[in-house]
Design a protein around this motif. Structure first.
Motif, PDB file in Angstrom:
ATOM      1  N   SER A  94      29.185  85.682  -8.810  1.00 56.03           N
ATOM      2  CA  SER A  94      27.734  85.639  -8.587  1.00 56.03           C
ATOM      3  C   SER A  94      27.055  84.994  -9.780  1.00 56.03           C
ATOM      4  O   SER A  94      27.676  84.739 -10.817  1.00 56.03           O
ATOM      5  CB  SER A  94      27.193  87.057  -8.404  1.00 56.03           C
ATOM      6  OG  SER A  94      27.350  87.777  -9.614  1.00 56.03           O
ATOM      7  N   GLY A  95      25.743  84.781  -9.622  1.00 54.82           N
ATOM      8  CA  GLY A  95      24.974  84.147 -10.682  1.00 54.82           C
ATOM      9  C   GLY A  95      24.827  85.030 -11.918  1.00 54.82           C
ATOM     10  O   GLY A  95      24.975  84.564 -13.047  1.00 54.82           O
ATOM     11  N   CYS A  96      24.526  86.304 -11.689  1.00 53.39           N
ATOM     12  CA  CYS A  96      24.342  87.172 -12.866  1.00 53.39           C
ATOM     13  C   CYS A  96      25.650  87.283 -13.644  1.00 53.39           C
ATOM     14  O   CYS A  96      25.638  87.313 -14.872  1.00 53.39           O
ATOM     15  CB  CYS A  96      23.800  88.543 -12.467  1.00 53.39           C
ATOM     16  SG  CYS A  96      24.835  89.467 -11.352  1.00 53.39           S
ATOM     17  N   ASN A  99      26.082  84.272 -15.756  1.00 52.15           N
ATOM     18  CA  ASN A  99      25.215  84.347 -16.933  1.00 52.15           C
ATOM     19  C   ASN A  99      25.687  85.409 -17.922  1.00 52.15           C
ATOM     20  O   ASN A  99      25.544  85.233 -19.136  1.00 52.15           O
ATOM     21  CB  ASN A  99      23.766  84.613 -16.495  1.00 52.15           C
ATOM     22  CG  ASN A  99      23.142  83.382 -15.856  1.00 52.15           C
ATOM     23  OD1 ASN A  99      23.497  82.256 -16.200  1.00 52.15           O
ATOM     24  ND2 ASN A  99      22.225  83.586 -14.924  1.00 52.15           N
ATOM     25  N   PHE A 127      14.486  83.513 -14.605  1.00 48.42           N
ATOM     26  CA  PHE A 127      15.259  84.486 -13.827  1.00 48.42           C
ATOM     27  C   PHE A 127      16.745  84.231 -14.057  1.00 48.42           C
ATOM     28  O   PHE A 127      17.239  83.134 -13.807  1.00 48.42           O
ATOM     29  CB  PHE A 127      14.952  84.415 -12.323  1.00 48.42           C
ATOM     30  CG  PHE A 127      15.660  85.499 -11.557  1.00 48.42           C
ATOM     31  CD1 PHE A 127      15.135  86.785 -11.515  1.00 48.42           C
ATOM     32  CD2 PHE A 127      16.863  85.256 -10.923  1.00 48.42           C
ATOM     33  CE1 PHE A 127      15.808  87.811 -10.843  1.00 48.42           C
ATOM     34  CE2 PHE A 127      17.543  86.273 -10.250  1.00 48.42           C
ATOM     35  CZ  PHE A 127      17.006  87.546 -10.201  1.00 48.42           C
ATOM     36  N   HIS A 128      17.439  85.278 -14.544  1.00 49.78           N
ATOM     37  CA  HIS A 128      18.869  85.117 -14.805  1.00 49.78           C
ATOM     38  C   HIS A 128      19.731  86.165 -14.105  1.00 49.78           C
ATOM     39  O   HIS A 128      20.955  86.124 -14.237  1.00 49.78           O
ATOM     40  CB  HIS A 128      19.138  85.138 -16.308  1.00 49.78           C
ATOM     41  CG  HIS A 128      18.473  84.003 -17.049  1.00 49.78           C
ATOM     42  ND1 HIS A 128      18.731  82.675 -16.751  1.00 49.78           N
ATOM     43  CD2 HIS A 128      17.546  83.991 -18.034  1.00 49.78           C
ATOM     44  CE1 HIS A 128      17.998  81.891 -17.553  1.00 49.78           C
ATOM     45  NE2 HIS A 128      17.266  82.663 -18.320  1.00 49.78           N
ATOM     46  N   GLY A 129      19.113  87.127 -13.392  1.00 52.49           N
ATOM     47  CA  GLY A 129      19.910  88.097 -12.650  1.00 52.49           C
ATOM     48  C   GLY A 129      19.447  89.517 -12.871  1.00 52.49           C
ATOM     49  O   GLY A 129      18.437  89.768 -13.535  1.00 52.49           O
ATOM     50  N   GLU A 181      16.548  77.487 -17.429  1.00 42.21           N
ATOM     51  CA  GLU A 181      16.756  76.806 -16.150  1.00 42.21           C
ATOM     52  C   GLU A 181      16.056  75.448 -16.265  1.00 42.21           C
ATOM     53  O   GLU A 181      14.895  75.389 -16.655  1.00 42.21           O
ATOM     54  CB  GLU A 181      16.091  77.589 -15.008  1.00 42.21           C
ATOM     55  CG  GLU A 181      16.637  78.986 -14.765  1.00 42.21           C
ATOM     56  CD  GLU A 181      15.560  79.901 -14.162  1.00 42.21           C
ATOM     57  OE1 GLU A 181      15.389  79.889 -12.936  1.00 42.21           O
ATOM     58  OE2 GLU A 181      14.890  80.628 -14.905  1.00 42.21           O
ATOM     59  N   GLU A 186      13.044  81.163  -9.245  1.00 37.07           N
ATOM     60  CA  GLU A 186      12.280  82.371  -8.911  1.00 37.07           C
ATOM     61  C   GLU A 186      10.898  82.333  -9.553  1.00 37.07           C
ATOM     62  O   GLU A 186       9.928  82.855  -9.014  1.00 37.07           O
ATOM     63  CB  GLU A 186      13.023  83.632  -9.385  1.00 37.07           C
ATOM     64  CG  GLU A 186      14.419  83.805  -8.807  1.00 37.07           C
ATOM     65  CD  GLU A 186      14.455  83.771  -7.298  1.00 37.07           C
ATOM     66  OE1 GLU A 186      13.750  84.574  -6.676  1.00 37.07           O
ATOM     67  OE2 GLU A 186      15.182  82.924  -6.744  1.00 37.07           O
ATOM     68  N   ASP A 214      21.129  77.546 -17.065  1.00 42.70           N
ATOM     69  CA  ASP A 214      21.370  78.358 -15.875  1.00 42.70           C
ATOM     70  C   ASP A 214      21.119  77.461 -14.668  1.00 42.70           C
ATOM     71  O   ASP A 214      19.980  77.196 -14.296  1.00 42.70           O
ATOM     72  CB  ASP A 214      20.443  79.576 -15.876  1.00 42.70           C
ATOM     73  CG  ASP A 214      20.626  80.446 -14.635  1.00 42.70           C
ATOM     74  OD1 ASP A 214      21.233  79.969 -13.655  1.00 42.70           O
ATOM     75  OD2 ASP A 214      20.144  81.596 -14.643  1.00 42.70           O
ATOM     76  N   VAL A 216      22.273  78.096 -11.647  1.00 43.50           N
ATOM     77  CA  VAL A 216      22.652  78.896 -10.479  1.00 43.50           C
ATOM     78  C   VAL A 216      21.883  78.450  -9.233  1.00 43.50           C
ATOM     79  O   VAL A 216      22.439  78.384  -8.139  1.00 43.50           O
ATOM     80  CB  VAL A 216      22.443  80.400 -10.759  1.00 43.50           C
ATOM     81  CG1 VAL A 216      22.565  81.226  -9.481  1.00 43.50           C
ATOM     82  CG2 VAL A 216      23.444  80.886 -11.812  1.00 43.50           C
ATOM     83  N   GLN A 217      20.601  78.100  -9.412  1.00 45.44           N
ATOM     84  CA  GLN A 217      19.813  77.668  -8.254  1.00 45.44           C
ATOM     85  C   GLN A 217      19.709  76.136  -8.163  1.00 45.44           C
ATOM     86  O   GLN A 217      19.802  75.568  -7.086  1.00 45.44           O
ATOM     87  CB  GLN A 217      18.412  78.293  -8.312  1.00 45.44           C
ATOM     88  CG  GLN A 217      17.621  78.134  -7.040  1.00 45.44           C
ATOM     89  CD  GLN A 217      16.441  79.100  -6.911  1.00 45.44           C
ATOM     90  OE1 GLN A 217      15.449  78.782  -6.300  1.00 45.44           O
ATOM     91  NE2 GLN A 217      16.546  80.294  -7.452  1.00 45.44           N
ATOM     92  N   LYS A 243      25.045  80.402  -6.529  1.00 46.75           N
ATOM     93  CA  LYS A 243      24.436  80.206  -5.214  1.00 46.75           C
ATOM     94  C   LYS A 243      25.106  79.165  -4.305  1.00 46.75           C
ATOM     95  O   LYS A 243      25.827  79.526  -3.399  1.00 46.75           O
ATOM     96  CB  LYS A 243      22.949  79.881  -5.389  1.00 46.75           C
ATOM     97  CG  LYS A 243      22.157  81.093  -5.890  1.00 46.75           C
ATOM     98  CD  LYS A 243      20.679  80.950  -5.670  1.00 46.75           C
ATOM     99  CE  LYS A 243      19.950  82.273  -5.826  1.00 46.75           C
ATOM    100  NZ  LYS A 243      19.555  82.623  -7.186  1.00 46.75           N
TER     101      LYS A 243
HETATM  102  C1  PLP Z   1      19.707  83.749  -8.097  1.00 46.68           C
HETATM  103  C2  PLP Z   1      19.758  83.413  -9.535  1.00 46.68           C
HETATM  104  C3  PLP Z   1      20.526  84.177 -10.440  1.00 46.68           C
HETATM  105  C4  PLP Z   1      21.234  85.433 -10.026  1.00 46.68           C
HETATM  106  O1  PLP Z   1      22.261  85.196  -9.129  1.00 46.68           O
HETATM  107  P1  PLP Z   1      22.963  86.424  -8.352  1.00 46.68           P
HETATM  108  O2  PLP Z   1      24.079  85.769  -7.612  1.00 46.68           O
HETATM  109  O3  PLP Z   1      21.931  87.019  -7.457  1.00 46.68           O
HETATM  110  O4  PLP Z   1      23.420  87.380  -9.374  1.00 46.68           O
HETATM  111  C5  PLP Z   1      20.576  83.751 -11.753  1.00 46.68           C
HETATM  112  N1  PLP Z   1      19.930  82.661 -12.163  1.00 46.68           N
HETATM  113  C6  PLP Z   1      19.190  81.905 -11.334  1.00 46.68           C
HETATM  114  C7  PLP Z   1      18.510  80.673 -11.851  1.00 46.68           C
HETATM  115  C8  PLP Z   1      19.065  82.251 -10.001  1.00 46.68           C
HETATM  116  O5  PLP Z   1      18.302  81.531  -9.173  1.00 46.68           O
END
Ligand code: PLP
Length: 390
Positions: A94-96, A99, A127-129, A181, A186, A214, A216-217, A243
């Motif tokens: 997962s993203g968290c 991170n 937003f990091h989790g 990011e 978020e 980050d 993730v998104q 993601k």
């Molecule tokens: C969604 C998100 C996260 C967290 O990811 P999870 O899979 O929900 O833990 C971390 N960083 C960013 C930039 C995100 O958009």
């Protein structure tokens, strides 16, 4: 009554299946998906290549263990390294978690450099989790409230403001990294300028800090480049993914290069499920399909088209503040809180999201077609117009 814990304000709909950019709910109603499960369903729903690859892998084996070599993980690490400019990749779920790995790595790096209380610069509205360290790095007091004590070792600065980071550098000798990011998701689809990104890179080099992106998104081709940092030509020391990486199968990655490479050895970090064969096949198929179907270019082209069509549709409307984004990561900021548009869109058969209170967020699958883009704007337009008039 279900026994699921009440941690989400859920919309009154449950889906049964999907195909491409369309989803069907349990009552047979159809929806156009302009959210992809929040940037997750990279290839849309039920993509035949992904279905075939996952079915075949499920028939071979789902899981072994990181006690053994995992061939699919080796292949995926090569593909990601080649596209990201990174050297080593740690796989998680997962993203968290990606991170968390980045934060642990930055601290480990600091200790090796003789810094006893390593500190990471993080951003407002980041937003990091939701795990304790990533929640502490997140710039949202509402999400943190009630979970104190937070993890220490973070200092927060305004986003896209190089002077603010330089000011911290002057008096804080414990800094080991800057974490950001490239496009805040978020937080409301906020873009860091190219100058700022290059400035952060240069400052990190001068100070011996790690630059952590980050992704993730905004990563995994969503913005029209494989990774968000590639638009400005910067190369971070650490980039995190999740993601969109597995098109719906949970997988995350912490990718490292430069000063961050070669730091972790056996025993420093781990994950039971991380990078298991099924998840790696999902990511491998996602990468191959993005390339075979030209989805980087599609994200760029269709994203620009959607922004242009919305600009035309909402031209002259005083309630519109700004349309922004990159590729298929799009924010439409209005002059007032607009959360109610999510429910209105749902009733109209459209899956969208609102974040940062006033920003309509669109994250369609990277397979989104021109016709679907036109349909989305045509159907969203009266909803936004009526909302702003009301
Ligand atoms: C969604 C998100 C996260 C967290 O990811 P999870 O899979 O929900 O833990 C971390 N960083 C960013 C930039 C995100 O958009």
């Amino acid at each position: 009554m279900s026994h699921v814990m009440n941690t989400y304000a859920r919309l009154p709909v449950a889906f049964s299946h999907g195909q491409g950019s369309r989803m069907t709910d349990v009552d047979g109603r159809e929806y156009l998906d302009a959210l992809s499960g929040i940037a997750v369903n990279t290839l849309g729903h039920a993509h035949p290549k992904l279905v075939a690859a996952l079915s075949a892998q499920a028939g071979r084996m789902l899981h072994t263990s990181n006690l053994y070599r995992i061939r699919e993980q080796d292949l995926l690490s090569d593909k990601l390294a080649e596209r990201s400019g990174m050297q080593e990749i740690f796989f998680c779920n997962s993203g968290c978690e990606a991170n968390e790995a980045a934060i642990k790595l930055a601290r480990y790096y600091g200790h090796k450099e003789g810094i006893e209380t390593p500190t990471i610069i993080v951003m407002e509205k980041a937003f990091h989790g939701r795990t304790m360290a990533t929640l502490s790095a997140t710039g949202n007091r509402k999400a943190q409230a009630g979970f104190e004590p937070l993890v220490s070792g973070f200092v927060r600065v305004p986003y896209d403001d190089l002077a603010a980071i330089k000011a911290v550098a002057e008096h804080n000798k414990n800094i080991v990294a800057v974490m950001l990011e490239i496009i805040q998701g978020e937080g409301g689809i906020h873009l860091a300028s190219a100058d700022y990104q290059q400035g952060v890179r240069q400052l990190c080099d001068e100070q011996g800090w790690l630059m952590i992106c980050d992704e993730v998104q905004c990563g995994m081709a969503r913005t029209g480049q494989w990774f968000g940092y590639q638009h400005a030509g910067v190369q971070p020391d650490i980039a995190t993914l999740a993601k969109g990486l597995g098109s719906g199968v949970p997988i995350g990655a912490c990718m490292v290069g430069g000063k961050a490479a070669g730091l972790f050895g056996p025993g420093n970090h781990g994950s039971t499920f991380g990078g298991n064969p099924l998840a790696c096949v999902a990511a491998l198929t996602t990468i191959d399909t993005i390339e075979e179907e030209g989805l980087l270019a599609n994200a760029e082209r269709i994203g620009a088209l959607i922004r242009q069509l919305f600009a035309e549709a909402l031209a002259g409307d005083k309630g519109l503040v700004e349309i922004r984004g990159r590729g298929l990561m799009i924010g439409i900021e209005l002059d007032r809180p607009c959360g109610e548009l999510v429910g209105k869109a749902l009733e109209a058969g459209l899956l969208i999201n609102v974040t940062g209170d006033k920003v309509i967020r669109l994250l369609p699958p990277l397979t989104f077609s021109e016709n679907e883009a036109r349909e989305l704007v045509d159907r969203m337009r009266p909803l936004i117009k009526n909302f702003l008039a009301g």
